[in-house]
Design an enzyme around this catalytic site. Structure first.
Site, PDB file in Angstrom:
ATOM      1  N   PHE A 148      32.678  50.029  30.818  1.00 20.30           N
ATOM      2  CA  PHE A 148      32.788  49.494  32.182  1.00 20.30           C
ATOM      3  C   PHE A 148      34.101  48.754  32.416  1.00 20.30           C
ATOM      4  CE2 PHE A 148      31.456  45.476  30.253  1.00 20.30           C
ATOM      5  CZ  PHE A 148      32.208  44.565  30.975  1.00 20.30           C
ATOM      6  N   LYS A 172      32.005  60.919  31.194  1.00 22.07           N
ATOM      7  CA  LYS A 172      30.776  60.144  31.480  1.00 22.07           C
ATOM      8  C   LYS A 172      31.246  58.711  31.700  1.00 22.07           C
ATOM      9  CE  LYS A 172      27.785  57.699  30.289  1.00 22.07           C
ATOM     10  NZ  LYS A 172      27.588  56.395  30.975  1.00 22.07           N
ATOM     11  N   GLU A 175      28.031  53.706  33.871  1.00 18.83           N
ATOM     12  CA  GLU A 175      27.143  53.759  35.053  1.00 18.83           C
ATOM     13  C   GLU A 175      27.290  52.508  35.923  1.00 18.83           C
ATOM     14  OE1 GLU A 175      26.486  53.433  31.927  1.00 18.83           O
ATOM     15  OE2 GLU A 175      24.500  52.618  31.469  1.00 18.83           O
ATOM     16  N   SER A 225      31.017  49.498  23.146  1.00 18.53           N
ATOM     17  CA  SER A 225      30.605  48.459  22.194  1.00 18.53           C
ATOM     18  C   SER A 225      30.386  49.063  20.797  1.00 18.53           C
ATOM     19  CB  SER A 225      29.330  47.782  22.689  1.00 18.53           C
ATOM     20  OG  SER A 225      28.318  48.750  22.827  1.00 18.53           O
ATOM     21  N   CYS A 280      39.005  44.495  25.630  1.00 16.75           N
ATOM     22  CA  CYS A 280      38.836  44.626  24.175  1.00 16.75           C
ATOM     23  C   CYS A 280      39.969  43.944  23.433  1.00 16.75           C
ATOM     24  CB  CYS A 280      38.770  46.092  23.783  1.00 16.75           C
ATOM     25  SG  CYS A 280      40.309  46.956  24.101  1.00 16.75           S
ATOM     26  N   GLU A 380      31.057  39.263  19.267  1.00 20.75           N
ATOM     27  CA  GLU A 380      31.981  39.473  20.391  1.00 20.75           C
ATOM     28  C   GLU A 380      31.338  38.871  21.640  1.00 20.75           C
ATOM     29  OE1 GLU A 380      32.441  43.524  21.945  1.00 20.75           O
ATOM     30  OE2 GLU A 380      34.531  43.075  22.403  1.00 20.75           O
TER      31      GLU A 380
HETATM   32  P1  NAD Z   1      28.755  50.061  26.121  1.00 12.86           P
HETATM   33  O1  NAD Z   1      28.781  50.459  24.692  1.00 12.86           O
HETATM   34  O2  NAD Z   1      27.571  49.351  26.637  1.00 12.86           O
HETATM   35  O3  NAD Z   1      28.907  51.379  27.036  1.00 12.86           O
HETATM   36  C1  NAD Z   1      29.926  52.325  26.806  1.00 12.86           C
HETATM   37  C2  NAD Z   1      29.417  53.698  27.209  1.00 12.86           C
HETATM   38  O4  NAD Z   1      28.315  54.062  26.381  1.00 12.86           O
HETATM   39  C3  NAD Z   1      28.917  53.748  28.650  1.00 12.86           C
HETATM   40  O5  NAD Z   1      29.350  54.949  29.244  1.00 12.86           O
HETATM   41  C4  NAD Z   1      27.407  53.684  28.500  1.00 12.86           C
HETATM   42  O6  NAD Z   1      26.731  54.388  29.513  1.00 12.86           O
HETATM   43  C5  NAD Z   1      27.165  54.348  27.154  1.00 12.86           C
HETATM   44  N1  NAD Z   1      25.992  53.783  26.464  1.00 12.86           N
HETATM   45  C6  NAD Z   1      25.517  52.503  26.569  1.00 12.86           C
HETATM   46  N2  NAD Z   1      24.442  52.338  25.764  1.00 12.86           N
HETATM   47  C7  NAD Z   1      24.252  53.524  25.131  1.00 12.86           C
HETATM   48  C8  NAD Z   1      23.308  53.969  24.154  1.00 12.86           C
HETATM   49  N3  NAD Z   1      22.350  53.166  23.692  1.00 12.86           N
HETATM   50  N4  NAD Z   1      23.393  55.245  23.721  1.00 12.86           N
HETATM   51  C9  NAD Z   1      24.362  56.063  24.184  1.00 12.86           C
HETATM   52  N5  NAD Z   1      25.278  55.695  25.107  1.00 12.86           N
HETATM   53  C10 NAD Z   1      25.238  54.441  25.578  1.00 12.86           C
HETATM   54  O7  NAD Z   1      30.105  49.252  26.385  1.00 12.86           O
HETATM   55  P2  NAD Z   1      30.532  48.479  27.714  1.00 12.86           P
HETATM   56  O8  NAD Z   1      29.711  47.256  27.845  1.00 12.86           O
HETATM   57  O9  NAD Z   1      30.579  49.435  28.845  1.00 12.86           O
HETATM   58  O10 NAD Z   1      32.036  48.092  27.353  1.00 12.86           O
HETATM   59  C11 NAD Z   1      32.394  46.891  26.697  1.00 12.86           C
HETATM   60  C12 NAD Z   1      32.619  47.135  25.216  1.00 12.86           C
HETATM   61  O11 NAD Z   1      33.652  48.102  25.053  1.00 12.86           O
HETATM   62  C13 NAD Z   1      33.118  45.886  24.491  1.00 12.86           C
HETATM   63  O12 NAD Z   1      32.470  45.807  23.259  1.00 12.86           O
HETATM   64  C14 NAD Z   1      34.607  46.143  24.312  1.00 12.86           C
HETATM   65  O13 NAD Z   1      35.195  45.473  23.220  1.00 12.86           O
HETATM   66  C15 NAD Z   1      34.608  47.622  24.110  1.00 12.86           C
HETATM   67  N6  NAD Z   1      35.907  48.192  24.398  1.00 12.86           N
HETATM   68  C16 NAD Z   1      36.671  48.583  23.335  1.00 12.86           C
HETATM   69  C17 NAD Z   1      37.933  49.098  23.546  1.00 12.86           C
HETATM   70  C18 NAD Z   1      38.785  49.503  22.389  1.00 12.86           C
HETATM   71  O14 NAD Z   1      39.810  50.166  22.600  1.00 12.86           O
HETATM   72  N7  NAD Z   1      38.440  49.159  21.157  1.00 12.86           N
HETATM   73  C19 NAD Z   1      38.428  49.228  24.857  1.00 12.86           C
HETATM   74  C20 NAD Z   1      37.613  48.824  25.915  1.00 12.86           C
HETATM   75  C21 NAD Z   1      36.349  48.311  25.666  1.00 12.86           C
END
Ligand code: NAD
Length: 496
Positions: A148, A172, A175, A225, A280, A380
């Protein structure tokens, strides 16, 4: 703008069997209900992508890259709309959204080098008149699963090089923020990208699982994440897919006594609290080396943090906006309470931020005397609660930084080349800053963390992206002048 799925160059409404709300975090109001796709829709998108991708792969490199150039112009021309949608659904300020977009543009710009970075190798006459050459071909269809916190940058970064190398993509988006990626769809079409090369299937885990399981999607890029990234990496690998997953971080900023403390203080405040700390690469932890450095830094950072102004995404005077959701707000606030119970002390209390709104606002807080055994250190926190971990020496600073499970970014502020050199060689993080607080590399350098901040050995952004999004083939060939060049030999072929 109606946000939906996007397949074969067209918006696809979906069955509306399952939907989820998209909010305006600045007001807390629901904007609309997003249709969530399912395995059938992922299959429909994959079939479209397979057909379109095959033709796209056969399109000349020159034509493919012209589309990338044109897309860059269109994204620039639509900066205001994209930044507005990003801010509306995410909560970040318009200025921040434009900054995000500029990094997405960098990825597009770098993707115009796809011909150069994906070219092969040739060795003449390695033995017996045999030439060996290697070349790269697109993998086919790539699944791009985005977080997000960068609604437009991450989809652009993932798709630019994948498409430039001749693949089709199924994006994808998160959401929570599907609007900005959807807005790009019409721009790709206008840029001349054939229908079916760029597709979007919105949704949650169900869609991700369908992408993981679909045999027609051989490569997956994921940003999000750590728990989810780890799951996607292992599941994808179990289906013999190529997976690059960039995950969570807890970025340490070490400040040495010889640093320019005023500069370090300003850098810490912007890198730690910008975008409500939902980056991140945000600085999570400040590690002053020595008591005097700590006291002086605290004197400098506290008034700066107290002067930060929270506001709506379209408030031009706001320094940062609301966090993504009511749930996120609760989790961030709870992390502060836990830290206080664990013995941390509070230097700036963001709970009294004074914004009177139903939006998901969390004020900037700073904790002191956080130790490595506390949850505040280990977990985090994706919101504006930051912490000071006091250390006594550079050795201790490096040891603490390396004790964390994450290794996304790490930063040192110092006037000493030797300290900087030790830091960058000894710290196990993928992106390091020396007197640079947000060391996100430019598009032509690889981006990505180490340890549990990244799963899979490939990089999906930067030069290695061209390798991630292509298959390597190596050909040994011989074009003899006369017949009868092969004689029977049961020994392993040798070039001697
Ligand atoms: P998230 O993991 O909740 O969601 C990421 C994606 O995975 C979304 O499209 C979501 O729909 C999907 N998703 C969520 N739960 C899922 C599950 N149980 N099974 C399968 N798919 C699932 O992450 P977020 O909250 O959207 O983003 C924030 C996180 O992203 C933070 O931890 C941040 O550090 C990390 N991030 C990392 C980088 C990097 O380059 N290392 C860059 C940006 C963000």
């Amino acid at each position: 703008m109606e946000i939906s799925h996007y397949i074969s160059g067209q918006a696809v409404a979906g069955k509306r069997q399952k939907t989820g709300p998209v909010f305006n975090p600045s007001t807390g109001a629901k904007l609309y209900d997003l249709d969530y796709g399912d395995a059938t829709l992922v299959d429909q998108a994959t079939q479209a992508a397979q057909v379109a991708g095959k033709a796209w792969a056969q399109t000349s490199q020159a034509k493919r890259l012209q589309v990338i150039f044109k897309m860059r112009e269109l994204v620039i021309a639509h900066t205001e709309e994209i930044a507005k949608i990003t801010g509306l659904e995410h909560g970040k300020t318009i200025a921040d959204a434009k900054g995000e977009l500029s990094r997405g543009l960098e990825a597009l710009e770098y993707a115009t080098n796809a011909a150069q970075v994906s070219k092969g190798e040739f060795s003449l006459n390695v033995g017996g008149g045999i030439d060996v050459y290697s070349f790269r071909q697109p993998v086919g269809v790539v699944g791009c699963i985005a977080p997000f916190n960068f609604p437009v940058m991450v989809p652009l970064m993932m798709a630019s090089m994948a498409i430039a190398c001749g693949n089709a993509v199924i994006v994808k988006p998160s959401e929570k923020v599907p609007g900005a990626a959807f807005f790009l769809s019409d721009l790709w079409k206008e840029a001349g990208l054939p229908d079916g090369v760029w597709n979007i299937v919105n949704g949650d885990k169900q869609v991700v699982d369908a992408i993981l399981q679909h045999p027609g999607i051989p490569a997956i890029s994921f940003v999000g994440s750590t728990g989810v990234g780890e799951y996607i990496y292992h599941q994808g690998s179990a289906f013999n897919k190529r997976v690059a997953a960039y995950t969570g971080g807890k970025n340490h900023m070490v400040v040495m006594p010889d640093a320019d403390l005023e500069a370090a203080a300003s850098a810490f405040v912007s890198a730690a609290y910008g975008s409500s700390s939902q980056r991140c690469m945000a600085i999570s932890l400040l590690l002053p080396v020595g008591r005097e450095t700590a006291e002086r830094l605290i004197e400098l950072v506290v008034p700066k943090i107290k002067s930060l102004r929270l506001g709506a995404y379209d408030d031009n005077d706001a320094d940062f906006g609301a966090v993504i959701s009511a749930d996120a707000k609760q989790v961030i606030e709870a992390s502060l309470e836990t830290a206080l119970k664990d013995g941390a002390s509070l230097l700036v209390d963001g709970r009294s931020h004074g914004v009177n709104s139903d939006g998901f606002y969390v004020g900037a807080s700073l904790l002191d005397n956080v130790t490595t055994s506390m949850e505040m250190y280990k977990k985090e926190v994706f919101g504006p609660v930051r912490a000071i971990v006091r250390v006594g020496s550079l050795d201790e600073a490096i040891a603490v930084t390396n004790s964390h499970e994450y290794g996304n970014g790490a930063v040192i502020y110092t006037g000493s080349g030797n300290a900087a050199q030790r830091f960058v060689t000894e710290v196990k993080a993928g992106m390091l800053g020396v007197n640079v607080a947000v060391p996100v590399p430019v598009g032509h350098h690889n981006f990505g963390g180490l340890r549990r901040s990244k799963f899979g050995d490939a990089h999906m952004f930067g030069p290695d992206a061209a390798r991630f999004y292509t298959d390597l083939k190596t050909v040994s060939q011989r074009w003899p002048e006369i017949s009868g060049f092969d004689t029977l030999s049961m020994a392993f072929p040798s070039n001697s």
